[in-house]
Design a protein around this motif. Structure first.
Motif, PDB file in Angstrom:
ATOM      1  N   PHE A 186     -12.393  21.077  -2.918  1.00  0.00           N
ATOM      2  CA  PHE A 186     -11.307  21.895  -2.380  1.00  0.00           C
ATOM      3  C   PHE A 186     -11.831  23.203  -1.795  1.00  0.00           C
ATOM      4  N   VAL A 187     -12.816  23.784  -2.441  1.00  0.00           N
ATOM      5  CA  VAL A 187     -13.409  25.018  -1.904  1.00  0.00           C
ATOM      6  C   VAL A 187     -14.011  24.763  -0.529  1.00  0.00           C
ATOM      7  N   VAL A 188     -14.713  23.656  -0.391  1.00  0.00           N
ATOM      8  CA  VAL A 188     -15.322  23.313   0.899  1.00  0.00           C
ATOM      9  C   VAL A 188     -14.243  23.108   1.953  1.00  0.00           C
ATOM     10  N   TYR A 189     -13.148  22.358   1.575  1.00  0.00           N
ATOM     11  CA  TYR A 189     -12.069  22.111   2.532  1.00  0.00           C
ATOM     12  C   TYR A 189     -11.417  23.424   2.983  1.00  0.00           C
ATOM     13  N   PHE A 190     -11.138  24.309   2.001  1.00  0.00           N
ATOM     14  CA  PHE A 190     -10.512  25.588   2.342  1.00  0.00           C
ATOM     15  C   PHE A 190     -11.438  26.437   3.218  1.00  0.00           C
ATOM     16  N   GLN A 225      -8.107  19.344   8.649  1.00  0.00           N
ATOM     17  CA  GLN A 225      -8.454  19.804   7.306  1.00  0.00           C
ATOM     18  C   GLN A 225      -7.192  20.096   6.492  1.00  0.00           C
ATOM     19  N   SER A 226      -6.169  20.637   7.146  1.00  0.00           N
ATOM     20  CA  SER A 226      -4.914  20.918   6.441  1.00  0.00           C
ATOM     21  C   SER A 226      -4.288  19.625   5.928  1.00  0.00           C
ATOM     22  N   ALA A 227      -4.316  18.585   6.745  1.00  0.00           N
ATOM     23  CA  ALA A 227      -3.747  17.292   6.327  1.00  0.00           C
ATOM     24  C   ALA A 227      -4.494  16.740   5.125  1.00  0.00           C
ATOM     25  N   GLN A 240      -2.773  16.191   1.504  1.00  0.00           N
ATOM     26  CA  GLN A 240      -2.833  14.853   0.899  1.00  0.00           C
ATOM     27  C   GLN A 240      -3.413  14.919  -0.507  1.00  0.00           C
ATOM     28  N   GLY A 241      -4.517  15.676  -0.621  1.00  0.00           N
ATOM     29  CA  GLY A 241      -5.167  15.770  -1.929  1.00  0.00           C
ATOM     30  C   GLY A 241      -4.318  16.495  -2.941  1.00  0.00           C
ATOM     31  N   ALA A 242      -3.671  17.610  -2.503  1.00  0.00           N
ATOM     32  CA  ALA A 242      -2.860  18.399  -3.439  1.00  0.00           C
ATOM     33  C   ALA A 242      -1.613  17.649  -3.873  1.00  0.00           C
ATOM     34  N   ALA A 243      -1.021  16.866  -2.963  1.00  0.00           N
ATOM     35  CA  ALA A 243       0.219  16.144  -3.275  1.00  0.00           C
ATOM     36  C   ALA A 243      -0.045  14.769  -3.839  1.00  0.00           C
ATOM     37  N   GLY A 244      -1.305  14.350  -3.879  1.00  0.00           N
ATOM     38  CA  GLY A 244      -1.644  13.034  -4.404  1.00  0.00           C
ATOM     39  C   GLY A 244      -1.070  11.901  -3.582  1.00  0.00           C
ATOM     40  N   LYS A 265     -19.116  16.734   3.307  1.00  0.00           N
ATOM     41  CA  LYS A 265     -18.239  17.823   3.736  1.00  0.00           C
ATOM     42  C   LYS A 265     -19.000  19.143   3.806  1.00  0.00           C
ATOM     43  N   SER A 266     -19.999  19.304   2.898  1.00  0.00           N
ATOM     44  CA  SER A 266     -20.822  20.520   2.965  1.00  0.00           C
ATOM     45  C   SER A 266     -21.636  20.540   4.260  1.00  0.00           C
ATOM     46  N   ALA A 267     -22.189  19.378   4.617  1.00  0.00           N
ATOM     47  CA  ALA A 267     -22.931  19.286   5.882  1.00  0.00           C
ATOM     48  C   ALA A 267     -21.993  19.532   7.064  1.00  0.00           C
ATOM     49  N   GLU A 268     -20.755  19.001   6.980  1.00  0.00           N
ATOM     50  CA  GLU A 268     -19.778  19.207   8.054  1.00  0.00           C
ATOM     51  C   GLU A 268     -19.431  20.687   8.184  1.00  0.00           C
ATOM     52  N   LEU A 269     -19.314  21.374   7.015  1.00  0.00           N
ATOM     53  CA  LEU A 269     -19.047  22.814   7.037  1.00  0.00           C
ATOM     54  C   LEU A 269     -20.182  23.563   7.719  1.00  0.00           C
ATOM     55  N   PHE A 270     -21.401  23.196   7.379  1.00  0.00           N
ATOM     56  CA  PHE A 270     -22.572  23.846   7.994  1.00  0.00           C
ATOM     57  C   PHE A 270     -22.570  23.627   9.511  1.00  0.00           C
ATOM     58  N   LEU A 271     -22.281  22.400   9.934  1.00  0.00           N
ATOM     59  CA  LEU A 271     -22.279  22.089  11.372  1.00  0.00           C
ATOM     60  C   LEU A 271     -21.125  22.790  12.087  1.00  0.00           C
TER      61      LEU A 271
END
Length: 669
Positions: A9-13, A52-54, A58-62, A208-214
């Motif tokens: 979640f931290v990475v997504y945010f 990313q918001s979607a 999705q994750g928060a609402a399950g 996702k960490s690699a995606e954040l870096f890119l």
């Protein structure tokens, strides 16, 4: 919440925050640079933020990949925004190539987004309607999506690499897109090959960490790219400013300041060789611009510069120092014979036909010449002397003139005349005189010819011969013609109020005739003063009519359609071509006074006048004889069936009150 889930979640945010920050920066840059590709990048990163918001919602609402309506809507949004991110990023990269023929740019943006929406719907709707297809859901909604996104990003990288400039921003963008594309393709393949979904958790966090870096690298590369673009643009503007400080933007020749600077450097050398500075101006170029248009006029100037550059003369310097004025510095002229050849060659370069979109066109020129060190020792003085000689040549209608001491005094005198002539028009110092044109049969008045006199406040009463030569030298013919025309139409309207309906004949100089502005001015004046066009007659010379026979014929016909009559003045002193008499739809021919004056004692003049009268009648045109000063001349003209006469024997030029009185007296007889 597990540590692994919290980290995801931290990475997504973080991705969402960076994407929104980049959106804001790109929106700001798009307002500054107003480039479409920046708007595309902004839209791409906005789609990434929605993507990313979607995922977060999705994750928060399950919601996962369920078959409920809400989960299907979010899954559609996720798929659509991820595809839109990749395609819009690709579209923006293609736009930087300025290739409007590219397939992606030939398809408008809205149809592209509709196509992506259709693909996203096909990836969601079948699985929401039927559980039988659940085994294929991951393939269509995740694996294939990642593969397609990776391919699109790799395509963007390849397209950018093909035209990549050696700048840090573009290089970093290419590397980032390649790595990001490989990441998506590799992740899609790995997920398809993974045997258990339990193995995905740590891989997805790493992915996702690699995606954040890119994402950070992409944002950094785009910002660096735009900053480098701004610096490059500023450098280009600076170079352009330096260029315009030295060269003429239209023709590429030196401008006046650069000419003076370079020429001064040459003249300051210890053993500066003698040189000739020629100032060349095109004749009647303003008329050319009005007839063929400014764009074609500019093309003429460009062609002329190319002719100078390719000339055998090899001018040391070529400059454009005025609208249609060029200055050339010639260093290889050592005697008068070479000078004559040089001037003649330049004239031939100008007189050679110019091929334009509207057809070919021929021009002539006037040239002023100054010599170093004979006439001046500095560049500014040399240009000034050549300019004086050039304008003197223009005024004297000479092909070329060399500077002579004392020309400055003539220039000063002409400037004084110009000031006085303009003031005379402004303050109505000019006075109209009227000479009657009478029928040779019954002596009735057919019209008055308008003549001009000047009541000068200091010099007194001036006849035309005392000031008209200066009008021609100063190029004020058009202004004076229009002044006389306005005054004549006004006079017709005043006479009309006194129940005097008699035409006035006004002379038009060649420079004013055939200009569109003249017709518009005549129409405006006739409408303003409520004057019938049949009360106005224009007199032109033979040379004016012959200048462009086809155009002149059409112009006269247009004037006649307006109801205005046109006559040929001073017939027999110009070209005297029978062809133009036959083709030109004129109403009346005026025999020049030089043939009438000696007619009684000169058989040749008698025969010429008789032939002119028969010729005019044969062509169906009326004929008037000027300069009738004796009863014998009048009787001879009457016997030769001349239609009308004009001259001192009938009446001298009269003031307006005298002309009215003369007309009333004739009418009472």
């Amino acid at each position: 919440m597990t540590t692994e889930l919290f980290a995801r979640f931290v990475v997504y945010f973080t991705q969402l925050g960076i994407a929104l920050l980049l959106c804001y920066l790109l929106w700001h840059f798009s307002r500054i640079y107003r480039q479409e590709y920046i708007k595309c990048w902004f839209a791409a990163l906005l789609c990434f933020a929605l993507y990313q918001s979607a995922i977060l919602i999705q994750g928060a609402a399950g919601l996962g990949r369920g078959t409920t309506l809400i989960s299907s809507v979010f899954q559609f949004l996720l798929i659509f925004t991820s595809y839109a991110f990749a395609v819009l990023l690709l579209r923006g990269m293609v736009m930087t190539r300025h290739d409007r023929q590219h397939l992606l740019l030939r398809v408008k943006l809205l149809p592209t987004l509709l196509l992506l929406s259709a693909v996203a719907l096909l990836s969601v709707v079948p699985f929401a309607l039927s559980d039988a297809l659940a085994g294929w859901q991951l393939y269509f909604q995740l694996y294939i999506r990642l593969l397609l996104m990776g391919i699109v990003l790799l395509t963007a990288a390849v397209g950018l690499w093909q035209r990549m400039s050696p700048t840090l921003g573009q290089r970093l963008a290419v590397v980032t897109l390649i790595l990001w594309g490989l990441l998506y393709v590799g992740n899609g393949i790995w997920l398809m090959l993974a045997e258990r979904q339990e193995e995905w958790s740590y891989w997805i966090l790493l992915y996702k960490s690699a995606e954040l870096f890119l994402l950070c690298c992409l944002g950094l590369s785009l910002i660096i790219w735009l900053q480098e673009h701004e610096r490059s643009t500023n450098e280009q503007l600076t170079e352009k400013a330096h260029y315009l400080n030295r060269y003429d933007q239209l023709t590429g020749a030196l401008n006046r300041d650069a000419l003076l600077s370079v020429l001064n450097d040459q003249l300051r050398q210890e053993k500066a060789a003698p040189l000739h500075l020629l100032m060349l101006g095109l004749d009647k170029f303003k008329t050319v611009n009005e007839s063929v248009g400014l764009k074609q006029g500019d093309e003429i100037l460009r062609q002329l510069i190319r002719r100078f550059e390719q000339s055998v003369l090899k001018p040391a310097l070529i400059a454009r120092t005025g609208g249609d004025i060029f200055t050339l510095v010639i260093t290889d002229v050592h005697n008068d014979t070479q000078l004559q050849f040089t001037i003649r060659h330049l004239q031939q370069l100008v007189e050679k036909s110019f091929v334009l979109d509207c057809g070919s066109l021929k021009l002539s020129c006037s040239i002023g010449l100054a010599k170093f060190p004979l006439h001046a020792t500095t560049a500014e003085q040399l240009v000034q002397k050549a300019n004086i000689a050039f304008h003197q040549a223009k005024r004297m209608q000479s092909r070329w003139l060399e500077y002579q001491p004392g020309m400055e005094d003539e220039t000063s005198r002409l400037i004084s005349w110009e000031t006085e002539l303009l003031a005379a028009m402004e303050h109505s110092q000019f006075v109209l005189y009227f000479q009657p044109q009478c029928s040779a049969r019954d002596n009735s008045i057919e019209a008055f010819e308008v003549l001009l006199r000047w009541q000068h406040p200091q010099k007194g009463f001036l006849l035309p011969g005392q000031f008209l030569p200066f009008v021609e030298q100063l190029g004020l013919n058009r202004q004076l013609d229009l002044w006389v025309l306005r005054k004549a139409v006004y006079t017709i309207s005043q006479w009309k109020q006194q129940q005097l309906h008699i035409p006035l004949a006004v002379n038009m100089s060649p420079v004013n005739f055939q200009l569109d502005g003249l017709k518009r001015e005549i129409q405006r004046l006739l409408l303003q003063y409520k004057v019938s066009p049949d009360l106005l007659e224009l007199e032109i010379t033979e040379n004016t009519a012959m200048h462009d026979m086809e155009k002149g014929s059409n112009y006269v016909m247009e004037l006649q359609q307006m109801g205005i009559r046109v006559s040929i003045d001073d017939f027999g002193t110009g070209y005297s071509s029978l062809a133009y008499l036959r083709r030109m739809p004129i109403d009346k021919i005026k025999i020049d006074r030089s043939f009438v004056m000696d007619m009684a004692g000169n058989d040749s003049d008698m025969m010429i006048v008789k032939t002119m009268i028969k010729l005019a009648h044969g062509l169906g045109k009326r004929i008037l004889a000027e300069g009738v000063e004796t009863a014998v001349q009048l009787e001879l003209l009457q016997n030769m069936s001349c239609d009308a006469v004009q001259g001192y024997y009938l009446a001298k030029p009269l003031t307006e009150p005298d002309a009215i009185a003369f007309y009333r007296k004739k009418m009472s007889l």
